[in-house]
Enzyme design. Structure first.
Site, PDB file in Angstrom:
ATOM      1  N   SER A 134      33.463  26.214  45.715  1.00  0.00           N
ATOM      2  CA  SER A 134      33.064  26.187  44.422  1.00  0.00           C
ATOM      3  C   SER A 134      34.256  26.321  43.454  1.00  0.00           C
ATOM      4  CB  SER A 134      32.124  27.313  44.136  1.00  0.00           C
ATOM      5  OG  SER A 134      31.023  27.273  44.880  1.00  0.00           O
ATOM      6  N   ASP A 152      27.246  27.954  42.867  1.00  0.00           N
ATOM      7  CA  ASP A 152      28.043  28.892  42.404  1.00  0.00           C
ATOM      8  C   ASP A 152      29.039  28.393  41.529  1.00  0.00           C
ATOM      9  OD1 ASP A 152      26.659  30.659  43.897  1.00  0.00           O
ATOM     10  OD2 ASP A 152      28.356  30.742  45.489  1.00  0.00           O
ATOM     11  N   LYS A 177      34.978  34.978  44.234  1.00  0.00           N
ATOM     12  CA  LYS A 177      33.998  36.120  43.393  1.00  0.00           C
ATOM     13  C   LYS A 177      33.477  36.907  44.711  1.00  0.00           C
ATOM     14  CE  LYS A 177      30.250  33.960  45.744  1.00  0.00           C
ATOM     15  NZ  LYS A 177      29.630  34.272  46.677  1.00  0.00           N
ATOM     16  N   ALA A 195      35.289  29.390  53.814  1.00  0.00           N
ATOM     17  CA  ALA A 195      33.906  29.309  54.259  1.00  0.00           C
ATOM     18  C   ALA A 195      33.646  30.775  54.419  1.00  0.00           C
ATOM     19  CB  ALA A 195      33.431  28.657  55.622  1.00  0.00           C
ATOM     20  N   GLY A 196      34.418  31.861  53.541  1.00  0.00           N
ATOM     21  CA  GLY A 196      34.082  33.254  53.639  1.00  0.00           C
ATOM     22  C   GLY A 196      33.242  33.781  52.595  1.00  0.00           C
ATOM     23  N   PRO A 245      39.612  32.911  51.198  1.00  0.00           N
ATOM     24  CA  PRO A 245      39.171  32.749  52.649  1.00  0.00           C
ATOM     25  C   PRO A 245      38.171  31.368  52.575  1.00  0.00           C
ATOM     26  CG  PRO A 245      38.864  34.894  52.204  1.00  0.00           C
ATOM     27  CD  PRO A 245      39.549  34.208  50.694  1.00  0.00           C
ATOM     28  N   ALA A 289      33.294  31.777  47.518  1.00  0.00           N
ATOM     29  CA  ALA A 289      33.077  30.535  46.578  1.00  0.00           C
ATOM     30  C   ALA A 289      34.286  29.854  46.515  1.00  0.00           C
ATOM     31  CB  ALA A 289      32.602  31.270  45.352  1.00  0.00           C
ATOM     32  N   GLY A 290      35.152  29.937  47.680  1.00  0.00           N
ATOM     33  CA  GLY A 290      36.365  29.217  47.475  1.00  0.00           C
ATOM     34  C   GLY A 290      36.226  27.799  47.460  1.00  0.00           C
TER      35      GLY A 290
END
Ligand code: C5P
Length: 301
Positions: A106, A139, A12, A99-100, A97, A103-104
């Site tokens: 999540s 998220d 997102k 910790a980008g 990514p 919302a990876g």
């Protein structure tokens, strides 16, 4: 033996992230306009004697593979709700990514929930799945539903939003992640002694989303966490400037960062901006993606 189940889940970008004052529970009230973008993680659930997590992709050495992984917690939560053992092997193929600010984590939690629901045939209703998502993180409900939505409360209370066209983006992936709690703490530090208004969705932004007009959307993108992310990672200013100089309509930090997002007018412009960012030396890599994207979805074997 039951066949493995694979779920694909989108990243997102927040096209508006209006942040209110810290609440007594430590969270911040938000007006959070989520847009799902076509970068995906895939979570595959396979029967196993125990709960086990494996992962492949960039930076997966930075995600925990024990029960603190949000995907593992999703499996445990669903199993507990149905009085069964959380015995599953979850394999996460990461393309979002790490910790980008996209919302990876999540996405992996929403993917694990849907995959385990299918693998274990728990028959959990959509509403109950969304409730479980909200227990896992602010998220996570949006990762399940995708599309575009306004998130109120801490971001988990969703109202779907209409989107009138396809928006094209470039995302500049930074070296290393940023911790979301640390970015919110920096927001608190930077806004101490200032009056923080109650967060409200911007009518101009909602109209721009509905119209599908990228120029109107570019004029109304905002992220209240951006000053905090820039304060913790000043080098992001150069990334934002490089993408804007290359022809992006506008640039902003994605969520809590450090990924930066560039809205562009069309796919050709996306290619040009991505190439310029790749060679600018201000980011690790650049990714092109379109929005809106669908939410978590079972892939047919
Ligand atoms: O909900 P989630 O676990 O993703 O939130 C991670 C952290 O981000 C929280 O512990 C909190 O520090 C911060 N946060 C916040 N306000 C929100 C959402 C997240 O302060 N609305």
């Amino acid at each position: 033996m039951t066949a493995p189940v694979t779920v694909r889940v989108p990243a997102k970008v927040n096209v508006q992230l209006a942040v209110g004052a810290a609440r007594p529970d430590g969270f911040h009230d938000l007006a959070n306009v989520f847009l799902a973008v076509g970068l995906y993680d895939e979570v595959t659930a396979t029967p196993s004697d125990t709960l086990r997590i494996t992962a492949e992709g960039h930076d997966v050495d930075q995600i925990p593979l024990d029960r603190t992984n949000l995907a593992a917690r999703a499996a445990e939560l669903l199993a507990a709700r149905h009085g069964i053992e959380p015995n599953v092997h979850l394999h996460i193929a990461k393309d979002i990514p790490v910790a980008g600010g996209m919302a990876g984590g999540s996405a992996d939690a929403a993917g694990a929930l849907l995959a385990c629901d299918a693998l274990w045939s728990t028959g959990t209703s959509r509403d109950e799945l969304i409730t479980l998502c909200a227990e896992l993180g602010s998220d996570v409900p949006f990762s399940l539903v995708g599309g575009a939505a306004l998130g109120r409360g801490r971001g988990e209370l969703l109202t779907p939003l209409p989107v009138g066209g396809t928006f094209h983006w470039v995302f500049a992936v930074a070296d290393g992640g940023l911790s979301t709690p640390a970015v919110y703490r920096e927001f608190d530090r930077l806004t101490a002694d200032t009056h923080i208004p109650a967060p409200e969705a911007s009518p101009a932004l909602l109209t721009a989303l509905e119209s599908g007009d990228p120029i109107a959307l570019a004029a109304s993108l905002t992220n209240d966490l951006q000053p905090a992310a820039l304060s913790l990672r000043p080098s992001l200013a150069a990334t934002l400037a490089a993408g804007t100089a290359a022809g992006a309509l506008t640039a902003l930090v994605s969520g809590s960062g450090p990924t930066t997002a560039f809205l562009v007018k069309d796919p050709e412009s996306a290619r040009q901006v991505a190439e310029a960012l790749e060679t600018s030396g201000t980011c690790r890599s650049a990714r092109v993606a379109a929005s809106p994207a669908p939410g978590a979805m079972l892939l047919q074997p």
